[in-house]
Motif scaffolding. Structure first.
Motif, PDB file in Angstrom:
ATOM      1  N   VAL A 145      20.373  72.838 -11.514  1.00 41.80           N
ATOM      2  CA  VAL A 145      21.440  73.794 -11.783  1.00 41.80           C
ATOM      3  C   VAL A 145      21.250  75.014 -10.904  1.00 41.80           C
ATOM      4  O   VAL A 145      20.122  75.425 -10.621  1.00 41.80           O
ATOM      5  CB  VAL A 145      21.508  74.173 -13.281  1.00 41.80           C
ATOM      6  CG1 VAL A 145      20.233  74.860 -13.754  1.00 41.80           C
ATOM      7  CG2 VAL A 145      22.722  75.026 -13.584  1.00 41.80           C
ATOM      8  N   TYR A 146      22.364  75.559 -10.442  1.00 37.76           N
ATOM      9  CA  TYR A 146      22.391  76.753  -9.600  1.00 37.76           C
ATOM     10  C   TYR A 146      23.386  77.715 -10.234  1.00 37.76           C
ATOM     11  O   TYR A 146      24.531  77.337 -10.495  1.00 37.76           O
ATOM     12  CB  TYR A 146      22.834  76.399  -8.172  1.00 37.76           C
ATOM     13  CG  TYR A 146      21.923  75.373  -7.547  1.00 37.76           C
ATOM     14  CD1 TYR A 146      20.833  75.768  -6.791  1.00 37.76           C
ATOM     15  CD2 TYR A 146      22.122  74.014  -7.763  1.00 37.76           C
ATOM     16  CE1 TYR A 146      19.967  74.826  -6.239  1.00 37.76           C
ATOM     17  CE2 TYR A 146      21.267  73.076  -7.225  1.00 37.76           C
ATOM     18  CZ  TYR A 146      20.196  73.484  -6.464  1.00 37.76           C
ATOM     19  OH  TYR A 146      19.331  72.557  -5.944  1.00 37.76           O
ATOM     20  N   ALA A 147      22.957  78.943 -10.493  1.00 35.06           N
ATOM     21  CA  ALA A 147      23.814  79.922 -11.161  1.00 35.06           C
ATOM     22  C   ALA A 147      23.764  81.248 -10.416  1.00 35.06           C
ATOM     23  O   ALA A 147      22.711  81.672  -9.940  1.00 35.06           O
ATOM     24  CB  ALA A 147      23.361  80.126 -12.602  1.00 35.06           C
ATOM     25  N   ASP A 148      24.928  81.882 -10.295  1.00 33.66           N
ATOM     26  CA  ASP A 148      24.997  83.224  -9.731  1.00 33.66           C
ATOM     27  C   ASP A 148      26.239  83.916 -10.274  1.00 33.66           C
ATOM     28  O   ASP A 148      26.850  83.442 -11.234  1.00 33.66           O
ATOM     29  CB  ASP A 148      24.936  83.212  -8.195  1.00 33.66           C
ATOM     30  CG  ASP A 148      26.131  82.547  -7.522  1.00 33.66           C
ATOM     31  OD1 ASP A 148      27.146  82.266  -8.192  1.00 33.66           O
ATOM     32  OD2 ASP A 148      26.053  82.302  -6.306  1.00 33.66           O
ATOM     33  N   GLU A 149      26.608  85.014  -9.647  1.00 37.50           N
ATOM     34  CA  GLU A 149      27.733  85.815 -10.112  1.00 37.50           C
ATOM     35  C   GLU A 149      29.065  85.066 -10.048  1.00 37.50           C
ATOM     36  O   GLU A 149      30.024  85.444 -10.730  1.00 37.50           O
ATOM     37  CB  GLU A 149      27.836  87.106  -9.285  1.00 37.50           C
ATOM     38  CG  GLU A 149      26.603  87.986  -9.330  1.00 37.50           C
ATOM     39  CD  GLU A 149      25.500  87.596  -8.342  1.00 37.50           C
ATOM     40  OE1 GLU A 149      24.527  88.373  -8.227  1.00 37.50           O
ATOM     41  OE2 GLU A 149      25.582  86.530  -7.695  1.00 37.50           O
ATOM     42  N   ASP A 150      29.137  84.002  -9.252  1.00 32.38           N
ATOM     43  CA  ASP A 150      30.385  83.248  -9.090  1.00 32.38           C
ATOM     44  C   ASP A 150      30.517  82.052 -10.013  1.00 32.38           C
ATOM     45  O   ASP A 150      31.612  81.502 -10.157  1.00 32.38           O
ATOM     46  CB  ASP A 150      30.521  82.760  -7.642  1.00 32.38           C
ATOM     47  CG  ASP A 150      30.759  83.902  -6.673  1.00 32.38           C
ATOM     48  OD1 ASP A 150      31.331  84.931  -7.089  1.00 32.38           O
ATOM     49  OD2 ASP A 150      30.360  83.773  -5.504  1.00 32.38           O
ATOM     50  N   GLY A 151      29.419  81.613 -10.604  1.00 28.96           N
ATOM     51  CA  GLY A 151      29.517  80.473 -11.509  1.00 28.96           C
ATOM     52  C   GLY A 151      28.246  79.662 -11.597  1.00 28.96           C
ATOM     53  O   GLY A 151      27.180  80.076 -11.140  1.00 28.96           O
ATOM     54  N   VAL A 152      28.402  78.489 -12.185  1.00 31.33           N
ATOM     55  CA  VAL A 152      27.281  77.579 -12.441  1.00 31.33           C
ATOM     56  C   VAL A 152      27.668  76.204 -11.928  1.00 31.33           C
ATOM     57  O   VAL A 152      28.750  75.695 -12.241  1.00 31.33           O
ATOM     58  CB  VAL A 152      26.979  77.499 -13.956  1.00 31.33           C
ATOM     59  CG1 VAL A 152      25.858  76.531 -14.228  1.00 31.33           C
ATOM     60  CG2 VAL A 152      26.665  78.877 -14.520  1.00 31.33           C
ATOM     61  N   ILE A 153      26.786  75.609 -11.123  1.00 29.62           N
ATOM     62  CA  ILE A 153      27.029  74.261 -10.616  1.00 29.62           C
ATOM     63  C   ILE A 153      25.807  73.391 -10.866  1.00 29.62           C
ATOM     64  O   ILE A 153      24.682  73.887 -10.963  1.00 29.62           O
ATOM     65  CB  ILE A 153      27.402  74.252  -9.114  1.00 29.62           C
ATOM     66  CG1 ILE A 153      26.312  74.895  -8.263  1.00 29.62           C
ATOM     67  CG2 ILE A 153      28.731  74.961  -8.878  1.00 29.62           C
ATOM     68  CD1 ILE A 153      26.562  74.777  -6.779  1.00 29.62           C
ATOM     69  N   VAL A 154      26.062  72.088 -10.964  1.00 27.46           N
ATOM     70  CA  VAL A 154      25.004  71.123 -11.239  1.00 27.46           C
ATOM     71  C   VAL A 154      25.051  70.038 -10.183  1.00 27.46           C
ATOM     72  O   VAL A 154      26.114  69.566  -9.791  1.00 27.46           O
ATOM     73  CB  VAL A 154      25.179  70.526 -12.652  1.00 27.46           C
ATOM     74  CG1 VAL A 154      24.185  69.387 -12.877  1.00 27.46           C
ATOM     75  CG2 VAL A 154      25.005  71.601 -13.711  1.00 27.46           C
ATOM     76  N   SER A 155      23.853  69.657  -9.724  1.00 25.71           N
ATOM     77  CA  SER A 155      23.706  68.595  -8.738  1.00 25.71           C
ATOM     78  C   SER A 155      22.665  67.597  -9.235  1.00 25.71           C
ATOM     79  O   SER A 155      21.675  67.992  -9.863  1.00 25.71           O
ATOM     80  CB  SER A 155      23.235  69.203  -7.404  1.00 25.71           C
ATOM     81  OG  SER A 155      22.905  68.189  -6.473  1.00 25.71           O
ATOM     82  N   GLU A 156      22.884  66.338  -8.931  1.00 18.44           N
ATOM     83  CA  GLU A 156      21.910  65.308  -9.300  1.00 18.44           C
ATOM     84  C   GLU A 156      20.588  65.522  -8.550  1.00 18.44           C
ATOM     85  O   GLU A 156      19.527  65.215  -9.076  1.00 18.44           O
ATOM     86  CB  GLU A 156      22.450  63.918  -8.954  1.00 18.44           C
ATOM     87  CG  GLU A 156      23.620  63.483  -9.809  1.00 18.44           C
ATOM     88  CD  GLU A 156      23.196  63.115 -11.217  1.00 18.44           C
ATOM     89  OE1 GLU A 156      22.150  62.504 -11.405  1.00 18.44           O
ATOM     90  OE2 GLU A 156      23.953  63.476 -12.135  1.00 18.44           O
ATOM     91  N   LYS A 157      20.702  66.042  -7.326  1.00 19.40           N
ATOM     92  CA  LYS A 157      19.480  66.237  -6.524  1.00 19.40           C
ATOM     93  C   LYS A 157      19.364  67.700  -6.101  1.00 19.40           C
ATOM     94  O   LYS A 157      20.346  68.450  -6.116  1.00 19.40           O
ATOM     95  CB  LYS A 157      19.486  65.324  -5.304  1.00 19.40           C
ATOM     96  CG  LYS A 157      20.620  65.571  -4.317  1.00 19.40           C
ATOM     97  CD  LYS A 157      20.541  64.565  -3.183  1.00 19.40           C
ATOM     98  CE  LYS A 157      21.412  64.757  -2.021  1.00 19.40           C
ATOM     99  NZ  LYS A 157      22.595  65.475  -2.006  1.00 19.40           N
TER     100      LYS A 157
END
Length: 160
Positions: A145-157
């Protein structure tokens, strides 16, 4: 990993990531964070959240599916202190937190739906290390998971 922008990841890897569509608020001092996902599935009970905070690997992000309940808080300053002391990257909660003024001073990423001053139950009901869906994202242990001021995204790798 903490300095990667979600917008840049989406530009380069749009077909490989999921974008969380839940409107999460930032409560921790750390606005940008990333790490390997560890999961907790509970409803108005935070015993397993505390167990996860005390046992997951350093640098992890704990994702808590609290069913979107706004009836009580699943984490406050005491549990956030455990996350800080253990070097966790962050906690994402589909539910509420409390002690928000204190959380804002703590060097950990904390995202949640909102606040509620009422503490949760302590029955130990729930599951750890399970997959679940909220915000249009399939949250799986071991994904990133990657999170910052613009949102949250999830990647399998992991994305470098």
């Amino acid at each position: 990993m903490d300095n990667i922008k979600t917008a840049d990841i989406c530009d380069d890897h749009a077909s490989e990531v999921q974008v969380c569509r839940l409107d999460l608020r930032s409560f921790g001092k750390r606005r940008r964070f990333a790490g390997k996902i560890e999961t907790v599935h509970v409803y108005e009970d935070n015993v397993l959240v505390e167990e996860a905070l005390e046992s997951v690997p350093i640098g992890s992000v704990i994702v808590v599916n609290g069913g979107g309940s706004r009836n009580c808080a699943l984490m406050g300053d005491r549990l956030a202190g455990i996350a800080v002391s253990r070097g966790l990257a962050g906690i994402i909660i589909n539910g509420c937190v409390r002690d928000s003024a204190d959380l804002a001073t703590m060097d950990v990423g904390i995202l949640a739906l909102g606040t509620n001053p009422l503490k949760s139950k302590k029955n130990g009901i729930g599951k750890r290390d399970v997959s679940f869906t909220f915000g249009g994202v399939n949250w799986k242990p071991g994904s990133f998971v990657y999170a910052d001021e613009d949102g949250v995204i999830v990647s399998e790798k992991e994305i470098e």
